[in-house]
Scaffold this motif. Structure first.
Motif, PDB file in Angstrom:
ATOM      1  N   PRO A 137     -19.464 -25.862  12.489  1.00 34.54           N
ATOM      2  CA  PRO A 137     -18.826 -24.332  12.358  1.00 34.54           C
ATOM      3  C   PRO A 137     -19.870 -22.935  12.227  1.00 34.54           C
ATOM      4  O   PRO A 137     -20.175 -22.625  11.220  1.00 34.54           O
ATOM      5  N   THR A 138     -20.290 -23.035  13.530  1.00 31.12           N
ATOM      6  CA  THR A 138     -21.551 -21.852  13.856  1.00 31.12           C
ATOM      7  C   THR A 138     -21.218 -20.946  14.756  1.00 31.12           C
ATOM      8  O   THR A 138     -20.398 -21.766  16.075  1.00 31.12           O
ATOM      9  N   ASN A 139     -21.551 -19.814  14.850  1.00 34.05           N
ATOM     10  CA  ASN A 139     -21.381 -18.842  16.083  1.00 34.05           C
ATOM     11  C   ASN A 139     -22.407 -19.467  17.217  1.00 34.05           C
ATOM     12  O   ASN A 139     -22.396 -19.165  18.498  1.00 34.05           O
ATOM     13  N   THR A 140     -23.507 -19.887  16.769  1.00 40.28           N
ATOM     14  CA  THR A 140     -24.589 -20.580  17.746  1.00 40.28           C
ATOM     15  C   THR A 140     -24.114 -21.818  18.303  1.00 40.28           C
ATOM     16  O   THR A 140     -23.271 -22.586  17.889  1.00 40.28           O
ATOM     17  N   ASP A 176     -21.463 -29.491   8.023  1.00 43.50           N
ATOM     18  CA  ASP A 176     -20.977 -28.140   8.038  1.00 43.50           C
ATOM     19  C   ASP A 176     -21.566 -27.414   6.779  1.00 43.50           C
ATOM     20  O   ASP A 176     -21.564 -26.128   6.883  1.00 43.50           O
ATOM     21  N   ALA A 177     -21.621 -28.071   5.675  1.00 40.08           N
ATOM     22  CA  ALA A 177     -21.872 -27.348   4.491  1.00 40.08           C
ATOM     23  C   ALA A 177     -23.347 -26.513   4.618  1.00 40.08           C
ATOM     24  O   ALA A 177     -23.717 -25.390   4.037  1.00 40.08           O
ATOM     25  N   TYR A 178     -24.231 -26.887   5.573  1.00 40.95           N
ATOM     26  CA  TYR A 178     -25.754 -26.218   5.681  1.00 40.95           C
ATOM     27  C   TYR A 178     -25.398 -24.968   6.217  1.00 40.95           C
ATOM     28  O   TYR A 178     -26.313 -24.067   6.027  1.00 40.95           O
ATOM     29  N   PHE A 179     -24.320 -24.609   6.765  1.00 41.89           N
ATOM     30  CA  PHE A 179     -24.086 -23.443   7.628  1.00 41.89           C
ATOM     31  C   PHE A 179     -23.214 -22.470   6.628  1.00 41.89           C
ATOM     32  O   PHE A 179     -23.012 -21.472   6.990  1.00 41.89           O
ATOM     33  N   ASP A 180     -23.160 -22.940   5.123  1.00 38.74           N
ATOM     34  CA  ASP A 180     -22.262 -22.064   4.288  1.00 38.74           C
ATOM     35  C   ASP A 180     -23.544 -20.834   3.876  1.00 38.74           C
ATOM     36  O   ASP A 180     -23.048 -19.560   3.390  1.00 38.74           O
ATOM     37  N   ILE A 181     -24.673 -20.964   4.129  1.00 35.64           N
ATOM     38  CA  ILE A 181     -25.667 -20.065   3.730  1.00 35.64           C
ATOM     39  C   ILE A 181     -25.392 -18.868   4.798  1.00 35.64           C
ATOM     40  O   ILE A 181     -25.556 -19.153   6.033  1.00 35.64           O
ATOM     41  N   PRO A 182     -25.316 -17.670   4.322  1.00 32.32           N
ATOM     42  CA  PRO A 182     -24.492 -16.520   5.366  1.00 32.32           C
ATOM     43  C   PRO A 182     -25.601 -16.214   6.606  1.00 32.32           C
ATOM     44  O   PRO A 182     -24.896 -16.001   7.589  1.00 32.32           O
ATOM     45  N   TRP A 183     -26.853 -16.593   6.463  1.00 35.83           N
ATOM     46  CA  TRP A 183     -27.513 -15.950   7.666  1.00 35.83           C
ATOM     47  C   TRP A 183     -27.860 -17.363   8.614  1.00 35.83           C
ATOM     48  O   TRP A 183     -28.309 -17.004   9.638  1.00 35.83           O
TER      49      TRP A 183
END
Length: 369
Positions: free
Chosen positions: A212-215, A162-169
């Motif tokens: 936790p991603t929109n994609t 999940d932490a991988y997706f903390d980067i905003p883009w």
């Protein structure tokens, strides 16, 4: 004996993690890393602490205007690739762009138009095409020695917490273009496409199962090719035992590859069909060199082509075919129907964005708090 290549002046836009792979390759190849452009001073300072660079710019346009550069490497987040590549073309500087080249087919076609107008190429980083075994396999396929391609599998089974997706883009359609189909598995299925050639139809599914991603975090596709071959393509970032696997079943042999982020000769397996044992000699690698299929091999090929005045790879036409496969995967998954090559054009919503405005799950803010 090869003629020594004169040192070429290269620039890098963006100094994040992937830029280090480009800089290492350029250093090893004896190229001249003449300048970098980075909007974050701290990132630029960290980068130039490892790779001494004569000139550092706060924006790409100034660097392209003031420096004489033979090749610029675009190593920024995906949403910036197209405007930076256009700026490079308008400045007359060939660009090598990290994947994905663009966020949509419409953006890719804009690049094609500007390339035709300026005569300056834009290339895409698909380094796995350049490993010696992949080159050998394409040669054997082209020669007909392996017979017709029949069945293939392509799996990118990776793990990103999940932490991988903390980067905003990351994990956002509008700035990354998609999930593992666009950002992870694209390297493997680009290699698949480079072996099997043009595809004709895709039937797919995609889901957000865990992250936790929109994609999506998983996609699966069934593909048919012009030559009649059929393939499965799986892209995942929820797989704890990470691996990248490809398998090609031809009439006369099976060729398999299992690696993670780069392969060597030992990662390949060649199995002749009964009665075709002589093919093993054609597959055997000649020479002692066994480089990993990393950035260096493609960058070396690009530099050699520029120095020789020949067309370097991977061209926009080839990269577009790979991007269209990703778009077809999303369009099929979200519309629940097969999608044919060449179908996504004009006002089709999947031509303008990979999500096509049809993602079946709720945005992240509604489901993950």
């Amino acid at each position: 004996m090869p003629v020594p290549r004169p040192p070429l002046r290269c620039g890098i836009i963006g100094t994040g993690g992937i830029a280090h792979a480009h800089a290492h390759a350029l250093t090893e190849l004896g190229a001249d890393l003449a300048a970098v452009a980075e909007i974050d001073p701290a990132s630029a300072e960290a980068f130039t602490g490892r790779f001494p660079v004569p000139a550092v710019y706060g924006d790409a346009e100034t660097m392209l205007k003031q420096e004489r550069i033979d090749l610029v490497h675009i190593c920024t987040p995906p949403g910036t690739h197209v405007p930076l590549a256009i700026a490079a073309m308008r400045a007359g500087v060939p660009a090598l762009v990290e994947k994905p080249t663009a966020l949509s087919l419409a953006e890719m076609d804009e690049l094609v138009e500007v390339e035709a107008e300026t005569g300056t190429p834009v290339l895409t980083v698909f380094q796995h095409r350049y490993g010696p075994a992949a080159i050998r396999l394409r040669r054997l396929v082209a020669s007909g020695a392996l017979g017709r391609p029949l069945v293939a599998t392509c799996e990118t089974l990776w793990y990103r917490d999940d932490a991988y997706f903390d980067i905003p883009w990351r994990g956002r359609w509008e700035v990354e273009g998609g999930g593992p189909t666009m950002g992870h598995g694209i390297h493997q299925f680009d290699l698949l496409l480079s072996i099997l050639g043009p595809w004709t139809e895709v039937t797919a599914m995609a889901a957000r199962l865990s992250r936790p991603t929109n994609t999506e975090d998983v996609s699966m596709a069934l593909a048919r090719f012009d030559n009649g071959a059929m393939a499965t393509v799986v892209n995942s970032v929820v797989s704890p035992r990470e691996t990248s696997r490809l398998r090609f079943d031809f009439e006369h042999a099976t060729v398999e590859l299992e690696h993670l982020y780069g392969y060597r000769e030992a990662d390949w397996r060649f199995t002749p069909a009964p009665g075709h044992g002589e093919l093993a000699d054609l597959w055997s690698a000649a020479g002692a060199d066994d480089p990993e299929s990393g950035h260096r091999l493609q960058i070396e090929s690009v530099l050699d082509a520029i120095a020789a005045g020949t067309a370097p790879g991977v061209s926009l036409a080839e990269a577009r075919r790979t991007l269209e496969f990703a778009a077809a995967t999303y369009a099929s998954a979200f519309q629940g129907r097969p999608v044919s090559a060449g179908e996504i054009t004009g006002s089709d919503p999947f031509n303008r964005s990979m999500d096509g405005g049809a993602v079946p799950w709720a945005p992240i803010k509604e489901t993950f708090g």
